[in-house]
Motif scaffolding. Structure first.
Motif, mmCIF file in Angstrom:
data_model
loop_
_atom_site.group_PDB
_atom_site.id
_atom_site.type_symbol
_atom_site.label_atom_id
_atom_site.label_comp_id
_atom_site.label_asym_id
_atom_site.label_seq_id
_atom_site.Cartn_x
_atom_site.Cartn_y
_atom_site.Cartn_z
ATOM 1 N N ALA A 16 0.832 -1.208 0.000
ATOM 2 C CA ALA A 16 0.000 0.000 0.000
ATOM 3 C C ALA A 16 0.863 1.253 0.000
ATOM 4 C CB ALA A 16 -0.932 -0.007 1.210
ATOM 5 N N LYS A 17 1.938 1.243 0.750
ATOM 6 C CA LYS A 17 2.851 2.391 0.794
ATOM 7 C C LYS A 17 3.451 2.644 -0.587
ATOM 8 C CE LYS A 17 5.837 5.217 2.864
ATOM 9 N NZ LYS A 17 5.579 6.246 3.796
ATOM 10 N N GLU A 18 3.916 1.592 -1.243
ATOM 11 C CA GLU A 18 4.579 1.714 -2.538
ATOM 12 C C GLU A 18 3.621 2.021 -3.684
ATOM 13 O OE1 GLU A 18 6.871 -1.862 -3.079
ATOM 14 O OE2 GLU A 18 7.874 -1.590 -1.147
ATOM 15 N N HIS A 19 2.416 1.439 -3.660
ATOM 16 C CA HIS A 19 1.501 1.564 -4.795
ATOM 17 C C HIS A 19 0.376 2.581 -4.610
ATOM 18 C CE1 HIS A 19 3.547 -2.249 -5.569
ATOM 19 N NE2 HIS A 19 3.344 -1.947 -6.836
ATOM 20 N N TYR A 20 -0.016 2.840 -3.355
ATOM 21 C CA TYR A 20 -1.127 3.757 -3.111
ATOM 22 C C TYR A 20 -0.712 4.988 -2.308
ATOM 23 C CZ TYR A 20 -3.801 -0.395 -4.468
ATOM 24 O OH TYR A 20 -4.287 -1.490 -5.122
ATOM 25 N N ASN A 21 0.554 5.019 -1.865
ATOM 26 C CA ASN A 21 1.121 6.164 -1.161
ATOM 27 C C ASN A 21 0.406 6.502 0.150
ATOM 28 O OD1 ASN A 21 3.172 8.094 -0.995
ATOM 29 N ND2 ASN A 21 1.808 9.690 -1.725
ATOM 30 N N PHE A 22 0.087 5.486 0.959
ATOM 31 C CA PHE A 22 -0.420 5.757 2.310
ATOM 32 C C PHE A 22 0.184 4.749 3.279
ATOM 33 C CE2 PHE A 22 -3.521 2.558 0.996
ATOM 34 C CZ PHE A 22 -3.806 1.862 2.155
ATOM 35 N N SER A 23 0.208 5.135 4.541
ATOM 36 C CA SER A 23 0.780 4.300 5.597
ATOM 37 C C SER A 23 -0.312 3.606 6.387
ATOM 38 C CB SER A 23 1.623 5.159 6.545
ATOM 39 O OG SER A 23 2.728 5.694 5.850
ATOM 40 N N GLN A 24 0.057 2.532 7.061
ATOM 41 C CA GLN A 24 -0.894 1.759 7.865
ATOM 42 C C GLN A 24 -1.160 2.373 9.231
ATOM 43 O OE1 GLN A 24 -2.606 -0.842 6.446
ATOM 44 N NE2 GLN A 24 -1.517 -0.006 4.703
ATOM 45 N N GLU A 122 -21.403 2.648 0.180
ATOM 46 C CA GLU A 122 -21.697 1.968 -1.085
ATOM 47 C C GLU A 122 -20.588 1.006 -1.500
ATOM 48 O OE1 GLU A 122 -22.300 3.215 -5.715
ATOM 49 O OE2 GLU A 122 -23.198 4.504 -4.206
ATOM 50 N N ALA A 123 -19.329 1.417 -1.309
ATOM 51 C CA ALA A 123 -18.189 0.591 -1.710
ATOM 52 C C ALA A 123 -16.965 0.990 -0.892
ATOM 53 C CB ALA A 123 -17.902 0.769 -3.199
ATOM 54 N N LEU A 124 -15.959 0.094 -0.903
ATOM 55 C CA LEU A 124 -14.703 0.348 -0.208
ATOM 56 C C LEU A 124 -13.548 0.258 -1.203
ATOM 57 C CD1 LEU A 124 -15.571 -1.681 2.999
ATOM 58 C CD2 LEU A 124 -15.276 0.804 2.853
ATOM 59 N N GLY A 125 -12.318 0.390 -0.724
ATOM 60 C CA GLY A 125 -11.144 0.516 -1.579
ATOM 61 C C GLY A 125 -10.816 -0.651 -2.481
ATOM 62 N N LEU A 126 -11.116 -1.860 -2.063
ATOM 63 C CA LEU A 126 -10.870 -3.040 -2.893
ATOM 64 C C LEU A 126 -12.214 -3.655 -3.267
ATOM 65 C CD1 LEU A 126 -7.892 -4.584 -0.878
ATOM 66 C CD2 LEU A 126 -7.759 -3.334 -3.035
ATOM 67 N N PRO A 127 -12.332 -4.208 -4.469
ATOM 68 C CA PRO A 127 -13.632 -4.656 -4.983
ATOM 69 C C PRO A 127 -14.423 -5.612 -4.086
ATOM 70 C CG PRO A 127 -11.989 -4.734 -6.708
ATOM 71 C CD PRO A 127 -11.259 -4.412 -5.441
ATOM 72 N N THR A 128 -13.764 -6.528 -3.399
ATOM 73 C CA THR A 128 -14.510 -7.505 -2.602
ATOM 74 C C THR A 128 -14.500 -7.206 -1.105
ATOM 75 O OG1 THR A 128 -12.576 -8.968 -2.548
ATOM 76 C CG2 THR A 128 -14.208 -9.358 -4.296
ATOM 77 N N MET A 129 -14.047 -6.004 -0.736
ATOM 78 C CA MET A 129 -14.075 -5.624 0.682
ATOM 79 C C MET A 129 -15.507 -5.403 1.140
ATOM 80 S SD MET A 129 -10.920 -2.940 1.277
ATOM 81 C CE MET A 129 -11.213 -2.683 3.015
ATOM 82 N N LEU A 130 -15.848 -5.977 2.289
ATOM 83 C CA LEU A 130 -17.167 -5.806 2.884
ATOM 84 C C LEU A 130 -17.109 -4.929 4.130
ATOM 85 C CD1 LEU A 130 -18.347 -9.516 2.584
ATOM 86 C CD2 LEU A 130 -18.935 -7.583 1.080
ATOM 87 N N VAL A 131 -15.913 -4.793 4.714
ATOM 88 C CA VAL A 131 -15.732 -4.016 5.936
ATOM 89 C C VAL A 131 -14.357 -3.361 5.925
ATOM 90 C CG1 VAL A 131 -14.837 -5.983 7.269
ATOM 91 C CG2 VAL A 131 -15.925 -4.084 8.474
ATOM 92 N N GLU A 132 -14.279 -2.180 6.507
ATOM 93 C CA GLU A 132 -13.010 -1.477 6.716
ATOM 94 C C GLU A 132 -13.111 -0.810 8.074
ATOM 95 O OE1 GLU A 132 -10.088 1.771 4.504
ATOM 96 O OE2 GLU A 132 -11.846 0.980 3.453
#
Length: 142
Positions: A16-24, A122-132
């Motif tokens: 996520a850091k390398e491809h989406y530019n955010f930290s955990q 309605e939706a989250l960051g990854l297509p099959t995510m149901l919870v965040e």
């Protein structure tokens, strides 16, 4: 960036850091906050993670990933979390959502009940995510 430090766990955290530019997670003094975590099973630093298929398993894995994010930032894990914000896809049409969340909260927080806000989306960051889930913890410096 004095006063705060960012942290990423191995696998999807680094991806996520390398491809989406955010930290955990970020540490600001005695406070640790983690970005929204999902029900991923892991994944290498070069691949998008595998998400659990069921809502119940995604919720449980999400709390596991929060624990990992908190520990990566130098905390003791979920035992220091005092605030939870959860985001749920199809919350109104999935009647077991609140039941599964309550079950996981009891499992991961057996000694107290953190404050919690649940939001339907309605939706989250990854297509099959149901919870965040986002979390905030207090980790006093000894």
């Amino acid at each position: 960036m004095a006063g705060f430090t960012f942290h990423d766990y191995e696998g999807f955290g680094q991806y996520a850091k390398e491809h989406y530019n955010f930290s955990q997670a970020v540490r600001v003094g005695d406070r640790i906050e983690c970005s929204g975590q999902g029900g991923w099973k892991g994944g290498s630093a070069s691949t998008v993670p595998d998400l659990a298929e069921s809502l119940e398993e995604q919720i449980d894995l999400t709390f596991n990933n929060i624990d990992m994010a908190m520990k990566t930032a130098g905390g003791k894990g979920l035992s220091q979390v005092y605030r939870i914000t959860s985001y749920h896809v199809r919350m109104q049409t999935t009647p077991k959502t609140m039941e599964y969340m309550a079950k996981s909260l009891a499992k991961w927080f057996p000694d107290y009940s953190p404050i919690w806000t649940a939001v339907g989306v309605e939706a989250l960051g990854l297509p099959t995510m149901l919870v965040e889930i986002e979390a905030v913890a207090h980790d006093p410096k000894d």
